[in-house]
Design a protein around this motif. Structure first.
Motif, PDB file in Angstrom:
ATOM      1  N   GLN A  53       0.836  -1.178   0.000  1.00 41.50           N
ATOM      2  CA  GLN A  53       0.000   0.000   0.000  1.00 41.50           C
ATOM      3  C   GLN A  53       0.881   1.241   0.000  1.00 41.50           C
ATOM      4  N   VAL A  54       0.538   2.200  -0.842  1.00 38.67           N
ATOM      5  CA  VAL A  54       1.295   3.447  -0.953  1.00 38.67           C
ATOM      6  C   VAL A  54       0.429   4.596  -0.457  1.00 38.67           C
ATOM      7  N   GLN A  55       1.020   5.499   0.291  1.00 40.71           N
ATOM      8  CA  GLN A  55       0.311   6.670   0.785  1.00 40.71           C
ATOM      9  C   GLN A  55       1.096   7.926   0.492  1.00 40.71           C
ATOM     10  N   LEU A  56       0.362   9.015   0.220  1.00 41.32           N
ATOM     11  CA  LEU A  56       0.945  10.349   0.103  1.00 41.32           C
ATOM     12  C   LEU A  56       0.357  11.204   1.211  1.00 41.32           C
ATOM     13  N   VAL A  57       1.214  11.841   1.987  1.00 41.66           N
ATOM     14  CA  VAL A  57       0.756  12.673   3.088  1.00 41.66           C
ATOM     15  C   VAL A  57       1.317  14.070   2.898  1.00 41.66           C
ATOM     16  N   GLU A  58       0.393  15.043   2.783  1.00 41.63           N
ATOM     17  CA  GLU A  58       0.780  16.440   2.583  1.00 41.63           C
ATOM     18  C   GLU A  58       0.824  17.175   3.912  1.00 41.63           C
ATOM     19  N   SER A  59       1.612  18.229   3.941  1.00 36.59           N
ATOM     20  CA  SER A  59       1.660  19.114   5.103  1.00 36.59           C
ATOM     21  C   SER A  59       2.104  20.495   4.641  1.00 36.59           C
ATOM     22  N   GLY A  60       1.890  21.479   5.501  1.00 34.16           N
ATOM     23  CA  GLY A  60       2.408  22.814   5.219  1.00 34.16           C
ATOM     24  C   GLY A  60       1.378  23.835   4.820  1.00 34.16           C
ATOM     25  N   GLY A  61       0.122  23.433   4.643  1.00 34.88           N
ATOM     26  CA  GLY A  61      -0.895  24.418   4.309  1.00 34.88           C
ATOM     27  C   GLY A  61      -1.220  25.290   5.498  1.00 34.88           C
ATOM     28  N   GLY A  62      -2.057  26.298   5.252  1.00 41.85           N
ATOM     29  CA  GLY A  62      -2.458  27.171   6.339  1.00 41.85           C
ATOM     30  C   GLY A  62      -3.004  28.480   5.835  1.00 41.85           C
ATOM     31  N   LEU A  63      -3.120  29.415   6.760  1.00 44.66           N
ATOM     32  CA  LEU A  63      -3.636  30.754   6.467  1.00 44.66           C
ATOM     33  C   LEU A  63      -2.466  31.720   6.413  1.00 44.66           C
ATOM     34  N   VAL A  64      -2.409  32.517   5.360  1.00 46.72           N
ATOM     35  CA  VAL A  64      -1.320  33.469   5.195  1.00 46.72           C
ATOM     36  C   VAL A  64      -1.875  34.739   4.548  1.00 46.72           C
ATOM     37  N   GLN A  65      -1.258  35.851   4.842  1.00 43.27           N
ATOM     38  CA  GLN A  65      -1.680  37.109   4.226  1.00 43.27           C
ATOM     39  C   GLN A  65      -1.134  37.209   2.805  1.00 43.27           C
ATOM     40  N   ALA A  66      -1.810  37.980   1.998  1.00 38.18           N
ATOM     41  CA  ALA A  66      -1.341  38.217   0.640  1.00 38.18           C
ATOM     42  C   ALA A  66       0.095  38.741   0.673  1.00 38.18           C
ATOM     43  N   GLY A  67       0.899  38.206  -0.219  1.00 43.12           N
ATOM     44  CA  GLY A  67       2.309  38.570  -0.257  1.00 43.12           C
ATOM     45  C   GLY A  67       3.194  37.633   0.544  1.00 43.12           C
ATOM     46  N   GLY A  68       2.576  36.777   1.343  1.00 47.36           N
ATOM     47  CA  GLY A  68       3.331  35.860   2.175  1.00 47.36           C
ATOM     48  C   GLY A  68       3.765  34.612   1.431  1.00 47.36           C
ATOM     49  N   SER A  69       4.359  33.686   2.185  1.00 44.55           N
ATOM     50  CA  SER A  69       4.902  32.458   1.608  1.00 44.55           C
ATOM     51  C   SER A  69       4.450  31.245   2.398  1.00 44.55           C
ATOM     52  N   LEU A  70       4.404  30.136   1.700  1.00 46.33           N
ATOM     53  CA  LEU A  70       4.150  28.836   2.323  1.00 46.33           C
ATOM     54  C   LEU A  70       4.982  27.791   1.599  1.00 46.33           C
ATOM     55  N   ARG A  71       5.340  26.748   2.330  1.00 45.83           N
ATOM     56  CA  ARG A  71       6.028  25.621   1.725  1.00 45.83           C
ATOM     57  C   ARG A  71       5.240  24.355   2.005  1.00 45.83           C
ATOM     58  N   LEU A  72       4.763  23.733   0.948  1.00 50.03           N
ATOM     59  CA  LEU A  72       4.036  22.473   1.071  1.00 50.03           C
ATOM     60  C   LEU A  72       4.994  21.310   0.903  1.00 50.03           C
ATOM     61  N   SER A  73       4.727  20.255   1.655  1.00 50.90           N
ATOM     62  CA  SER A  73       5.517  19.026   1.538  1.00 50.90           C
ATOM     63  C   SER A  73       4.578  17.859   1.304  1.00 50.90           C
ATOM     64  N   CYS A  74       5.069  16.862   0.602  1.00 51.69           N
ATOM     65  CA  CYS A  74       4.286  15.647   0.360  1.00 51.69           C
ATOM     66  C   CYS A  74       5.240  14.469   0.408  1.00 51.69           C
ATOM     67  N   ALA A  75       5.021  13.594   1.376  1.00 50.90           N
ATOM     68  CA  ALA A  75       5.891  12.438   1.554  1.00 50.90           C
ATOM     69  C   ALA A  75       5.161  11.167   1.142  1.00 50.90           C
ATOM     70  N   ALA A  76       5.825  10.390   0.330  1.00 50.29           N
ATOM     71  CA  ALA A  76       5.281   9.098  -0.094  1.00 50.29           C
ATOM     72  C   ALA A  76       5.858   7.999   0.783  1.00 50.29           C
ATOM     73  N   SER A  77       4.999   7.060   1.167  1.00 54.25           N
ATOM     74  CA  SER A  77       5.463   5.952   1.998  1.00 54.25           C
ATOM     75  C   SER A  77       4.740   4.676   1.589  1.00 54.25           C
ATOM     76  N   GLY A  78       5.299   3.551   2.039  1.00 52.60           N
ATOM     77  CA  GLY A  78       4.674   2.275   1.726  1.00 52.60           C
ATOM     78  C   GLY A  78       5.542   1.435   0.817  1.00 52.60           C
ATOM     79  N   SER A  79       4.898   0.579   0.052  1.00 52.30           N
ATOM     80  CA  SER A  79       5.605  -0.381  -0.803  1.00 52.30           C
ATOM     81  C   SER A  79       5.998   0.273  -2.124  1.00 52.30           C
ATOM     82  N   ILE A  80       7.042   1.095  -2.049  1.00 49.00           N
ATOM     83  CA  ILE A  80       7.482   1.868  -3.204  1.00 49.00           C
ATOM     84  C   ILE A  80       8.742   1.265  -3.793  1.00 49.00           C
ATOM     85  N   SER A  81       8.691   1.049  -5.093  1.00 51.02           N
ATOM     86  CA  SER A  81       9.883   0.630  -5.805  1.00 51.02           C
ATOM     87  C   SER A  81      10.603   1.849  -6.373  1.00 51.02           C
ATOM     88  N   ARG A  82       9.829   2.739  -7.007  1.00 52.21           N
ATOM     89  CA  ARG A  82      10.436   3.922  -7.617  1.00 52.21           C
ATOM     90  C   ARG A  82       9.362   4.984  -7.836  1.00 52.21           C
TER      91      ARG A  82
END
Length: 120
Positions: free
Chosen positions: A1-30
């Motif tokens: 089983q393969v899963q993708l889990v995102e993080s890093g979202g949120g509330l920000v003011q215009a002009g600001g920055s965010l960094r999203l991450s997505c980690a894959a886990s499980g039975s991954i070959s490539r």
């Protein structure tokens, strides 16, 4: 089983920055191509940025110059750095990855989504 889990979202003011991450886990070959998509209320899901297994990138015109997609293959993780955010960037952001699993079957996987809200 393969899963993708995102993080890093949120509330920000215009002009600001965010960094999203997505980690894959499980039975991954490539991991093959990976990408970020977004869907605002009432709109279709649209591509934001894509990155190939070799690191080639493509961006939607609306985010070009403001966003950078990158990946760390050792960590099975893809990132989206978003700068100069605008209220129209408000959406649920989804990670996508095309993955060869441990049985060498290539399939398409999606994360659960992370909310990004940009206030004016």
């Amino acid at each position: 089983q393969v899963q993708l889990v995102e993080s890093g979202g949120g509330l920000v003011q215009a002009g600001g920055s965010l960094r999203l991450s997505c980690a894959a886990s499980g039975s991954i070959s490539r991991l093959n191509a990976m990408g970020w998509y977004r869907q605002a209320p009432g709109n279709k899901r649209e591509v934001v940025a894509l990155i190939s297994s070799g690191g080639s990138t493509n961006y939607a015109g609306s985010v070009k110059g403001r966003c950078t997609i990158s990946r760390d293959n050792a960590k099975n993780t893809v990132y989206l750095q978003m700068n100069s955010l605008k209220p129209e960037d408000t959406a649920v952001y989804y990670c996508n990855a095309k993955i060869w699993d441990s049985n060498f079957v290539l399939d398409d996987y999606w994360g659960q989504g992370t909310q990004v809200t940009v206030s004016s």
